[in-house]
Design a protein around this motif. Structure first.
Motif, PDB file in Angstrom:
ATOM      1  N   GLN A 127      83.140 -26.457  22.145  1.00 17.57           N
ATOM      2  CA  GLN A 127      83.537 -27.810  22.476  1.00 17.57           C
ATOM      3  C   GLN A 127      84.865 -28.102  21.882  1.00 17.57           C
ATOM      4  O   GLN A 127      85.868 -28.943  22.313  1.00 17.57           O
ATOM      5  CB  GLN A 127      82.417 -28.722  21.662  1.00 17.57           C
ATOM      6  CG  GLN A 127      82.762 -30.257  22.079  1.00 17.57           C
ATOM      7  CD  GLN A 127      81.859 -31.146  21.526  1.00 17.57           C
ATOM      8  OE1 GLN A 127      80.677 -30.588  20.897  1.00 17.57           O
ATOM      9  NE2 GLN A 127      81.783 -32.412  21.827  1.00 17.57           N
ATOM     10  N   HIS A 128      85.345 -27.544  20.664  1.00 17.27           N
ATOM     11  CA  HIS A 128      86.613 -27.619  20.020  1.00 17.27           C
ATOM     12  C   HIS A 128      87.455 -26.346  19.864  1.00 17.27           C
ATOM     13  O   HIS A 128      88.419 -26.540  19.046  1.00 17.27           O
ATOM     14  CB  HIS A 128      86.499 -28.462  18.680  1.00 17.27           C
ATOM     15  CG  HIS A 128      85.700 -29.729  18.744  1.00 17.27           C
ATOM     16  ND1 HIS A 128      86.290 -30.916  19.350  1.00 17.27           N
ATOM     17  CD2 HIS A 128      84.507 -30.220  18.360  1.00 17.27           C
ATOM     18  CE1 HIS A 128      85.448 -31.955  19.202  1.00 17.27           C
ATOM     19  NE2 HIS A 128      84.461 -31.353  18.792  1.00 17.27           N
ATOM     20  N   SER A 129      87.236 -25.502  20.586  1.00 15.46           N
ATOM     21  CA  SER A 129      88.009 -24.226  20.264  1.00 15.46           C
ATOM     22  C   SER A 129      88.279 -23.844  21.737  1.00 15.46           C
ATOM     23  O   SER A 129      87.560 -23.847  22.642  1.00 15.46           O
ATOM     24  CB  SER A 129      87.054 -22.803  19.715  1.00 15.46           C
ATOM     25  OG  SER A 129      86.605 -23.378  18.361  1.00 15.46           O
ATOM     26  N   TRP A 130      89.651 -23.065  21.908  1.00 22.00           N
ATOM     27  CA  TRP A 130      89.882 -22.780  23.030  1.00 22.00           C
ATOM     28  C   TRP A 130      91.458 -21.764  22.830  1.00 22.00           C
ATOM     29  O   TRP A 130      91.852 -21.892  21.800  1.00 22.00           O
ATOM     30  CB  TRP A 130      90.446 -23.979  24.165  1.00 22.00           C
ATOM     31  CG  TRP A 130      91.481 -25.100  23.528  1.00 22.00           C
ATOM     32  CD1 TRP A 130      93.066 -24.704  23.565  1.00 22.00           C
ATOM     33  CD2 TRP A 130      91.571 -26.173  22.771  1.00 22.00           C
ATOM     34  NE1 TRP A 130      93.815 -25.467  22.821  1.00 22.00           N
ATOM     35  CE2 TRP A 130      92.793 -26.510  22.338  1.00 22.00           C
ATOM     36  CE3 TRP A 130      90.446 -26.981  22.190  1.00 22.00           C
ATOM     37  CZ2 TRP A 130      93.000 -27.709  21.613  1.00 22.00           C
ATOM     38  CZ3 TRP A 130      90.529 -27.913  21.644  1.00 22.00           C
ATOM     39  CH2 TRP A 130      92.165 -28.425  21.457  1.00 22.00           C
ATOM     40  N   ARG A 175      99.678 -18.902  24.539  1.00 23.83           N
ATOM     41  CA  ARG A 175     100.653 -20.189  23.788  1.00 23.83           C
ATOM     42  C   ARG A 175     100.138 -20.353  22.540  1.00 23.83           C
ATOM     43  O   ARG A 175     100.856 -20.626  21.603  1.00 23.83           O
ATOM     44  CB  ARG A 175     100.825 -21.379  24.658  1.00 23.83           C
ATOM     45  CG  ARG A 175     101.876 -22.522  24.005  1.00 23.83           C
ATOM     46  CD  ARG A 175     101.778 -23.864  24.925  1.00 23.83           C
ATOM     47  NE  ARG A 175     102.077 -23.394  26.352  1.00 23.83           N
ATOM     48  CZ  ARG A 175     101.801 -24.451  27.436  1.00 23.83           C
ATOM     49  NH1 ARG A 175     101.442 -25.558  26.930  1.00 23.83           N
ATOM     50  NH2 ARG A 175     101.960 -24.258  28.501  1.00 23.83           N
ATOM     51  N   GLN A 176      98.622 -20.736  22.433  1.00 29.03           N
ATOM     52  CA  GLN A 176      97.955 -21.181  21.267  1.00 29.03           C
ATOM     53  C   GLN A 176      96.580 -20.781  21.271  1.00 29.03           C
ATOM     54  O   GLN A 176      96.071 -20.939  22.169  1.00 29.03           O
ATOM     55  CB  GLN A 176      98.479 -22.503  21.175  1.00 29.03           C
ATOM     56  CG  GLN A 176      97.760 -23.577  20.066  1.00 29.03           C
ATOM     57  CD  GLN A 176      98.293 -24.855  19.889  1.00 29.03           C
ATOM     58  OE1 GLN A 176      97.855 -25.496  20.802  1.00 29.03           O
ATOM     59  NE2 GLN A 176      98.537 -25.284  18.743  1.00 29.03           N
ATOM     60  N   ARG A 177      95.972 -20.582  20.049  1.00 34.55           N
ATOM     61  CA  ARG A 177      94.721 -20.387  19.856  1.00 34.55           C
ATOM     62  C   ARG A 177      94.306 -21.401  18.962  1.00 34.55           C
ATOM     63  O   ARG A 177      94.825 -21.609  17.907  1.00 34.55           O
ATOM     64  CB  ARG A 177      94.388 -18.800  19.246  1.00 34.55           C
ATOM     65  CG  ARG A 177      92.854 -18.822  18.956  1.00 34.55           C
ATOM     66  CD  ARG A 177      92.873 -17.483  18.468  1.00 34.55           C
ATOM     67  NE  ARG A 177      91.898 -16.755  19.100  1.00 34.55           N
ATOM     68  CZ  ARG A 177      91.915 -15.538  19.440  1.00 34.55           C
ATOM     69  NH1 ARG A 177      92.993 -14.729  19.032  1.00 34.55           N
ATOM     70  NH2 ARG A 177      91.011 -14.820  20.148  1.00 34.55           N
ATOM     71  N   VAL A 178      93.179 -22.278  19.434  1.00 37.93           N
ATOM     72  CA  VAL A 178      92.612 -23.190  18.559  1.00 37.93           C
ATOM     73  C   VAL A 178      91.149 -23.072  18.357  1.00 37.93           C
ATOM     74  O   VAL A 178      90.349 -22.791  19.237  1.00 37.93           O
ATOM     75  CB  VAL A 178      92.744 -24.737  19.147  1.00 37.93           C
ATOM     76  CG1 VAL A 178      92.047 -25.590  18.431  1.00 37.93           C
ATOM     77  CG2 VAL A 178      94.266 -24.899  19.530  1.00 37.93           C
ATOM     78  N   THR A 179      90.730 -22.990  17.064  1.00 36.25           N
ATOM     79  CA  THR A 179      89.561 -22.660  16.635  1.00 36.25           C
ATOM     80  C   THR A 179      88.873 -24.075  15.871  1.00 36.25           C
ATOM     81  O   THR A 179      89.427 -24.295  14.602  1.00 36.25           O
ATOM     82  CB  THR A 179      89.438 -21.285  15.992  1.00 36.25           C
ATOM     83  OG1 THR A 179      89.919 -20.504  16.174  1.00 36.25           O
ATOM     84  CG2 THR A 179      87.818 -21.141  15.428  1.00 36.25           C
ATOM     85  N   ALA A 180      87.969 -24.508  16.109  1.00 36.25           N
ATOM     86  CA  ALA A 180      87.217 -25.573  15.543  1.00 36.25           C
ATOM     87  C   ALA A 180      88.067 -26.759  15.520  1.00 36.25           C
ATOM     88  O   ALA A 180      88.241 -27.526  14.333  1.00 36.25           O
ATOM     89  CB  ALA A 180      86.682 -25.417  14.092  1.00 36.25           C
ATOM     90  N   GLY A 181      89.158 -27.027  16.285  1.00 37.48           N
ATOM     91  CA  GLY A 181      89.940 -28.010  16.609  1.00 37.48           C
ATOM     92  C   GLY A 181      91.294 -27.712  15.698  1.00 37.48           C
ATOM     93  O   GLY A 181      92.335 -28.418  15.632  1.00 37.48           O
ATOM     94  N   VAL A 182      91.408 -26.468  14.879  1.00 37.27           N
ATOM     95  CA  VAL A 182      92.696 -26.236  14.000  1.00 37.27           C
ATOM     96  C   VAL A 182      93.451 -25.239  14.814  1.00 37.27           C
ATOM     97  O   VAL A 182      92.784 -24.038  15.094  1.00 37.27           O
ATOM     98  CB  VAL A 182      92.110 -25.720  12.717  1.00 37.27           C
ATOM     99  CG1 VAL A 182      93.386 -25.389  11.693  1.00 37.27           C
ATOM    100  CG2 VAL A 182      91.384 -26.984  11.914  1.00 37.27           C
ATOM    101  N   PRO A 183      94.850 -25.381  15.049  1.00 33.80           N
ATOM    102  CA  PRO A 183      95.632 -24.469  15.619  1.00 33.80           C
ATOM    103  C   PRO A 183      95.590 -23.098  14.653  1.00 33.80           C
ATOM    104  O   PRO A 183      95.897 -23.250  13.276  1.00 33.80           O
ATOM    105  CB  PRO A 183      96.717 -24.873  15.845  1.00 33.80           C
ATOM    106  CG  PRO A 183      96.545 -26.468  15.761  1.00 33.80           C
ATOM    107  CD  PRO A 183      95.537 -26.572  14.912  1.00 33.80           C
ATOM    108  N   ASP A 184      95.562 -21.852  15.231  1.00 34.52           N
ATOM    109  CA  ASP A 184      95.423 -20.616  14.375  1.00 34.52           C
ATOM    110  C   ASP A 184      96.888 -20.252  13.798  1.00 34.52           C
ATOM    111  O   ASP A 184      97.634 -20.460  14.693  1.00 34.52           O
ATOM    112  CB  ASP A 184      95.030 -19.548  15.262  1.00 34.52           C
ATOM    113  CG  ASP A 184      94.699 -18.173  14.514  1.00 34.52           C
ATOM    114  OD1 ASP A 184      95.049 -18.294  13.305  1.00 34.52           O
ATOM    115  OD2 ASP A 184      93.923 -17.256  15.130  1.00 34.52           O
ATOM    116  N   ALA A 185      97.222 -20.234  12.692  1.00 34.96           N
ATOM    117  CA  ALA A 185      98.407 -20.123  12.015  1.00 34.96           C
ATOM    118  C   ALA A 185      98.776 -18.734  12.204  1.00 34.96           C
ATOM    119  O   ALA A 185     100.130 -18.317  11.972  1.00 34.96           O
ATOM    120  CB  ALA A 185      98.442 -20.367  10.595  1.00 34.96           C
ATOM    121  N   LYS A 186      97.776 -17.669  12.374  1.00 33.90           N
ATOM    122  CA  LYS A 186      98.192 -16.339  12.522  1.00 33.90           C
ATOM    123  C   LYS A 186      98.960 -16.043  13.873  1.00 33.90           C
ATOM    124  O   LYS A 186      98.454 -16.890  14.760  1.00 33.90           O
ATOM    125  CB  LYS A 186      96.861 -15.386  12.494  1.00 33.90           C
ATOM    126  CG  LYS A 186      96.223 -15.140  11.250  1.00 33.90           C
ATOM    127  CD  LYS A 186      95.040 -14.436  11.043  1.00 33.90           C
ATOM    128  CE  LYS A 186      94.145 -14.886  11.976  1.00 33.90           C
ATOM    129  NZ  LYS A 186      92.808 -14.435  12.171  1.00 33.90           N
TER     130      LYS A 186
END
Length: 190
Positions: A180-183, A84-95
């Motif tokens: 910690q802030h990526s998932w 559904r979504q990739r989040v890196t360092a707390g920011v959703p990946d726009a790609k």
């Protein structure tokens, strides 16, 4: 003599009507449980009383799955998921990212793809891992795991490499923590 036969016949007919003497009612078997209605409630074998409300047909219930001897209970993580979504360092990946994760009782199958820095070289990750729950975390062991880097080179994770990950069950899916802030957040599709 004729009167006696007629009287006897009428008496027998009257007794049959009063005693509700008739052929036995057909036994209806519940297709789900396999139990006849006569076995479920013996008081319902007779004819319905006058003025009684018409009964609704019984709704079929799910038959409990036969438990296989020696098979552990299904883990809540088991299922098939879509990224559904990739989040890196707390920011959703726009790609744009695509991916699937299938979790069985013992293995995880992962397939991910996203746009790389070069249009000709997408970022890919494909893997098979054995998993086991350890406390609140999951320990995975690489069985077959490949991924590409920003330069398009293919790397293989060494067989047997173990990693500890936190898997969080979220509304409608699962979140695989990668720090910690990526998932990676997956929604359940099956």
């Amino acid at each position: 003599m004729q009167l006696m036969r007629t009287t006897m016949s009428l008496l027998l007919l009257g007794a049959a009507v009063l005693c509700r003497w008739q052929d036995p009612k057909p036994v209806v078997q519940d297709p789900v449980t396999g139990v006849s209605t006569a076995q479920q409630d013996p008081t319902k074998q007779g004819a319905p009383k006058q003025g009684a409300a018409k009964q609704e047909p019984a709704k079929p219930t799910k038959k409990p799955a036969d438990k296989m001897v020696g098979k552990p209970e299904k883990n809540p993580l088991e299922g098939v998921y879509r990224l559904r979504q990739r989040v890196t360092a707390g920011v959703p990946d726009a790609k744009p990212n695509k991916g699937y994760l299938a979790i069985t009782g013992r293995y995880m199958f992962l397939s991910l793809a996203s746009k790389g820095p070069d249009e000709k070289s997408p970022l890919l990750h494909s893997g098979v891992r054995e998993w086991i729950k350890v406390g609140s975390d999951v320990r995975t062991t690489a069985k077959l795991d490949y991924y590409t880097d920003d330069d398009g080179l293919i790397h293989q994770t060494p067989d047997g490499k173990q990693e500890m990950r936190r898997f969080e069950i979220v509304r409608g899916g699962v979140r695989v923590m990668q720090g910690q802030h990526s998932w990676l957040e997956f929604e359940r599709v099956e």
